[in-house]
Enzyme design. Structure first.
Site, PDB file in Angstrom:
ATOM      1  N   ALA A  13       0.821  -1.209   0.000  1.00 44.51           N
ATOM      2  CA  ALA A  13       0.000   0.000   0.000  1.00 44.51           C
ATOM      3  C   ALA A  13       0.866   1.275   0.000  1.00 44.51           C
ATOM      4  O   ALA A  13       0.807   2.081  -0.930  1.00 44.51           O
ATOM      5  CB  ALA A  13      -0.935  -0.030   1.212  1.00 44.51           C
ATOM      6  N   GLY A  15       4.256   1.566  -0.128  1.00 47.56           N
ATOM      7  CA  GLY A  15       5.353   1.521  -1.105  1.00 47.56           C
ATOM      8  C   GLY A  15       4.878   1.781  -2.523  1.00 47.56           C
ATOM      9  O   GLY A  15       5.586   2.415  -3.318  1.00 47.56           O
ATOM     10  N   LYS A 212       2.848   9.526  16.423  1.00 49.88           N
ATOM     11  CA  LYS A 212       2.045   8.725  15.473  1.00 49.88           C
ATOM     12  C   LYS A 212       1.481   7.485  16.171  1.00 49.88           C
ATOM     13  O   LYS A 212       0.370   7.039  15.865  1.00 49.88           O
ATOM     14  CB  LYS A 212       2.910   8.320  14.265  1.00 49.88           C
ATOM     15  CG  LYS A 212       2.194   7.416  13.252  1.00 49.88           C
ATOM     16  CD  LYS A 212       1.345   8.175  12.256  1.00 49.88           C
ATOM     17  CE  LYS A 212       0.300   7.323  11.537  1.00 49.88           C
ATOM     18  NZ  LYS A 212       0.779   6.388  10.590  1.00 49.88           N
ATOM     19  N   ASN A 216      -1.910   5.035  16.099  1.00 52.43           N
ATOM     20  CA  ASN A 216      -1.876   3.617  15.696  1.00 52.43           C
ATOM     21  C   ASN A 216      -2.049   2.625  16.847  1.00 52.43           C
ATOM     22  O   ASN A 216      -2.627   1.554  16.649  1.00 52.43           O
ATOM     23  CB  ASN A 216      -0.566   3.291  14.966  1.00 52.43           C
ATOM     24  CG  ASN A 216      -0.453   3.997  13.638  1.00 52.43           C
ATOM     25  OD1 ASN A 216       0.486   4.761  13.432  1.00 52.43           O
ATOM     26  ND2 ASN A 216      -1.398   3.781  12.742  1.00 52.43           N
TER      27      ASN A 216
HETATM   28  N1  LIG Z   1      -1.417   1.191   4.558  1.00 55.80           N
HETATM   29  C1  LIG Z   1      -1.505   2.363   5.193  1.00 55.80           C
HETATM   30  O1  LIG Z   1      -2.455   3.130   4.983  1.00 55.80           O
HETATM   31  C2  LIG Z   1      -0.447   2.804   6.130  1.00 55.80           C
HETATM   32  C3  LIG Z   1       0.581   1.967   6.511  1.00 55.80           C
HETATM   33  N2  LIG Z   1       1.550   2.441   7.352  1.00 55.80           N
HETATM   34  C4  LIG Z   1       2.661   1.589   7.746  1.00 55.80           C
HETATM   35  O2  LIG Z   1       3.513   1.449   6.609  1.00 55.80           O
HETATM   36  C5  LIG Z   1       4.164   0.175   6.659  1.00 55.80           C
HETATM   37  C6  LIG Z   1       3.845  -0.561   5.355  1.00 55.80           C
HETATM   38  O3  LIG Z   1       2.443  -0.821   5.368  1.00 55.80           O
HETATM   39  P1  LIG Z   1       1.602  -1.223   4.087  1.00 55.80           P
HETATM   40  O4  LIG Z   1       2.115  -0.552   2.884  1.00 55.80           O
HETATM   41  O5  LIG Z   1       0.177  -1.033   4.474  1.00 55.80           O
HETATM   42  O6  LIG Z   1       1.932  -2.769   4.009  1.00 55.80           O
HETATM   43  P2  LIG Z   1       1.594  -3.802   2.847  1.00 55.80           P
HETATM   44  O7  LIG Z   1       1.432  -5.118   3.472  1.00 55.80           O
HETATM   45  O8  LIG Z   1       0.474  -3.263   1.997  1.00 55.80           O
HETATM   46  O9  LIG Z   1       2.902  -3.751   1.969  1.00 55.80           O
HETATM   47  C7  LIG Z   1       4.042  -4.530   2.210  1.00 55.80           C
HETATM   48  C8  LIG Z   1       4.294  -5.280   0.926  1.00 55.80           C
HETATM   49  O10 LIG Z   1       5.529  -5.955   1.016  1.00 55.80           O
HETATM   50  C9  LIG Z   1       5.375  -7.206   0.387  1.00 55.80           C
HETATM   51  N3  LIG Z   1       6.435  -8.087   0.838  1.00 55.80           N
HETATM   52  C10 LIG Z   1       6.600  -8.676   2.044  1.00 55.80           C
HETATM   53  N4  LIG Z   1       7.752  -9.375   2.074  1.00 55.80           N
HETATM   54  C11 LIG Z   1       8.295  -9.238   0.856  1.00 55.80           C
HETATM   55  C12 LIG Z   1       9.472  -9.732   0.263  1.00 55.80           C
HETATM   56  N5  LIG Z   1      10.332 -10.487   0.938  1.00 55.80           N
HETATM   57  N6  LIG Z   1       9.749  -9.414  -1.026  1.00 55.80           N
HETATM   58  C13 LIG Z   1       8.893  -8.629  -1.723  1.00 55.80           C
HETATM   59  N7  LIG Z   1       7.761  -8.109  -1.222  1.00 55.80           N
HETATM   60  C14 LIG Z   1       7.468  -8.416   0.064  1.00 55.80           C
HETATM   61  C15 LIG Z   1       4.000  -7.655   0.832  1.00 55.80           C
HETATM   62  O11 LIG Z   1       3.537  -8.706   0.027  1.00 55.80           O
HETATM   63  P3  LIG Z   1       2.397  -9.725   0.560  1.00 55.80           P
HETATM   64  O12 LIG Z   1       1.128  -8.929   0.474  1.00 55.80           O
HETATM   65  O13 LIG Z   1       2.491 -10.854  -0.395  1.00 55.80           O
HETATM   66  O14 LIG Z   1       2.777 -10.075   1.969  1.00 55.80           O
HETATM   67  C16 LIG Z   1       3.222  -6.351   0.641  1.00 55.80           C
HETATM   68  O15 LIG Z   1       2.780  -6.202  -0.681  1.00 55.80           O
HETATM   69  C17 LIG Z   1       3.621  -0.531   7.898  1.00 55.80           C
HETATM   70  O16 LIG Z   1       4.483  -0.331   8.982  1.00 55.80           O
HETATM   71  C18 LIG Z   1       2.281   0.180   8.154  1.00 55.80           C
HETATM   72  O17 LIG Z   1       1.887   0.117   9.507  1.00 55.80           O
HETATM   73  C19 LIG Z   1       1.579   3.722   7.792  1.00 55.80           C
HETATM   74  C20 LIG Z   1       0.590   4.581   7.440  1.00 55.80           C
HETATM   75  C21 LIG Z   1      -0.539   4.200   6.622  1.00 55.80           C
HETATM   76  C1  LIG Z   2      -3.218   6.430  10.413  1.00 56.60           C
HETATM   77  C2  LIG Z   2      -3.509   5.158   9.668  1.00 56.60           C
HETATM   78  C3  LIG Z   2      -4.657   4.517  10.346  1.00 56.60           C
HETATM   79  C4  LIG Z   2      -3.870   5.523   8.250  1.00 56.60           C
HETATM   80  O1  LIG Z   2      -4.556   4.567   7.587  1.00 56.60           O
HETATM   81  C5  LIG Z   2      -2.309   4.274   9.654  1.00 56.60           C
HETATM   82  O2  LIG Z   2      -1.249   4.674  10.019  1.00 56.60           O
HETATM   83  C6  LIG Z   2      -2.427   2.856   9.261  1.00 56.60           C
HETATM   84  O3  LIG Z   2      -3.312   2.505   8.465  1.00 56.60           O
HETATM   85  O4  LIG Z   2      -1.600   2.072   9.748  1.00 56.60           O
END
Ligand SMILES: NC(=O)C1=CN([C@@H]2O[C@H](COP(=O)(O)OP(=O)(O)OC[C@H]3O[C@@H](n4cnc5c(N)ncnc54)[C@H](OP(=O)(O)O)[C@@H]3O)[C@@H](O)[C@H]2O)C=CC1
Ligand SMILES: CC(C)(CO)C(=O)C(=O)O
Length: 337
Positions: A13, A15, A212, A216
């Site tokens: 998400a 990335g 933050k 969370n």
């Molecule tokens: N989503 C959000 O709205 C928010 C997220 N965050 C934080 O950001 C961070 C990332 O979250 P988010 O983007 O949601 O996470 P996701 O799970 O959406 O993204 C991580 C990605 O990495 C992939 N992955 C895992 N291991 C590997 C590997 N070895 N090689 C290649 N790809 C890999 C996963 O694949 P697979 O799905 O197959 O496991 C997944 O697609 C977290 O700490 C989250 O708490 C912070 C704010 C908002």
């Molecule tokens: C603040 C919030 C809830 C944004 O979606 C977040 O950081 C998460 O989804 O992990």
């Protein structure tokens, strides 16, 4: 001067949002490490970014599930979930150029916490945190000296392979573990800002991380356990009260470690915005709820487990976290089977 090599490691998400923005801005040298159907869709059709303000699609020049096929990278933007980090330590270490930097854009207490502590922290000069880096693989192989901290204020979700939706405005806060104003941290802030991702340089990244966590630590577990959106949870007085009590315990724990969350931090305006949408407006599913719905392990330790561990070291009572944490750990165990 040649353009830096930039890799987004773990393009889910968050990335995918970062990759889409960098590529849309025409930044050269961007590679993406992803996997599964999302990687296959991005390779075939490109990556679609959608928000209520815009929609665009970018082609991915380099996208792989095998980071060893990539040349050494100057900048690695790590957007894996915390439980995936230790297993990726070796690949990350090999991917980074010897003078490269990895910015960890994750929620919660980060694995590098005990590096570069100035004062008031726990175990000054201490090493890896067992809940977050159990075999010290990150500490030994990546090395905290190559890490920058990050705070992500940007709700995102992969709604179908190859498509990321973004729910509200974004802010990325980046900082050195020791609070320094370094060229590498400043360069990242400029890179993000130049690509249309508002970013701040923090000289106190741990306080920003704690702040933050105020969103969370209550929000993500309660969303994961109830499967309700932030808006629906805020409308339920008992859940709202539970959330407030968890936030109070986070505040007390941070205070015992020397972090005053009642003072304004570097990313304070971001927090104010975030608190408003996270608590009242947002229909977006927090990342931990996304994990539960997808049957994936959760970020229980970096959001709650490590807070409890810090609290116990400083004899801070955390009665609500002490109840919620074992339930969340149980949920996490059931998802890992
Ligand atoms: N989503 C959000 O709205 C928010 C997220 N965050 C934080 O950001 C961070 C990332 O979250 P988010 O983007 O949601 O996470 P996701 O799970 O959406 O993204 C991580 C990605 O990495 C992939 N992955 C895992 N291991 C590997 C590997 N070895 N090689 C290649 N790809 C890999 C996963 O694949 P697979 O799905 O197959 O496991 C997944 O697609 C977290 O700490 C989250 O708490 C912070 C704010 C908002
Ligand atoms: C603040 C919030 C809830 C944004 O979606 C977040 O950081 C998460 O989804 O992990």
């Amino acid at each position: 001067m040649t353009a830096p090599r930039i890799c987004i490691f773990g393009a889910g998400a968050v990335g995918s949002h970062v990759a889409a923005r960098l590529l849309h801005a025409g930044i050269p040298g961007v590679a993406v490490v992803a996997r599964g159907p999302h990687l296959a869709a991005m390779r075939e059709h490109g990556l679609t970014f959608r928000s209520n303000r815009e929609e665009f699609r970018v082609a991915l020049p380099v996208a792989t599930d095998d980071p060893s096929t990539l040349p050494p990278q100057d900048i690695v933007v790590v957007t894996l979930k915390a439980p995936a980090l230790p297993a990726a330590a070796g690949a990350l270490a090999r991917l980074l150029a010897s003078d490269g930097v990895a910015v960890f854009l994750l929620n919660g207490i980060p694995w590098w916490w005990n590096y570069g502590l100035r004062e008031g922290g726990l175990r000054e000069g201490g090493g890896p945190l067992p809940l977050l880096d159990p075999d010290a693989a990150l500490w030994r192989q990546v090395g905290p000296e190559r890490a920058l901290g990050g705070v992500v204020m940007s709700p995102n979700e992969i709604v179908e392979p190859g498509v990321v939706i973004h729910g509200a405005h974004s802010r990325f806060t980046i900082g050195e573990p020791d609070g320094g104003d370094s060229p590498r941290a400043r360069g990242l802030v400029e890179l993000f800002t130049g690509a249309g991702m508002p970013a701040l340089l923090s000289t106190d990244i741990r306080t920003d991380i704690w702040r933050k966590l105020l969103v969370n630590a209550p929000g993500n577990p309660l969303a994961a356990l109830t499967r309700l959106s932030a808006k629906d949870r805020a409308a339920d007085p008992e859940l709202a009260e539970l959330g407030r009590r968890i936030a109070d315990e986070v505040t007390d724990t941070a205070r015992a470690l020397g972090y005053d969350l009642t003072q304004h931090g570097d990313a304070d305006d971001t927090m104010a915005d975030s608190t408003v949408w996270a608590a009242t407006r947002s229909e977006t599913r927090p990342s931990m709820l996304q994990d539960v719905l997808l049957g994936r392990s959760t970020e229980v330790e970096c959001l709650l487990g490590q807070v409890q561990a810090f609290a116990r070291e400083r004899s801070v009572p955390t009665p609500v976290i002490d109840i919620v944490l074992p339930i969340l750990r149980g949920l996490d165990r059931s998802l890992r089977r």
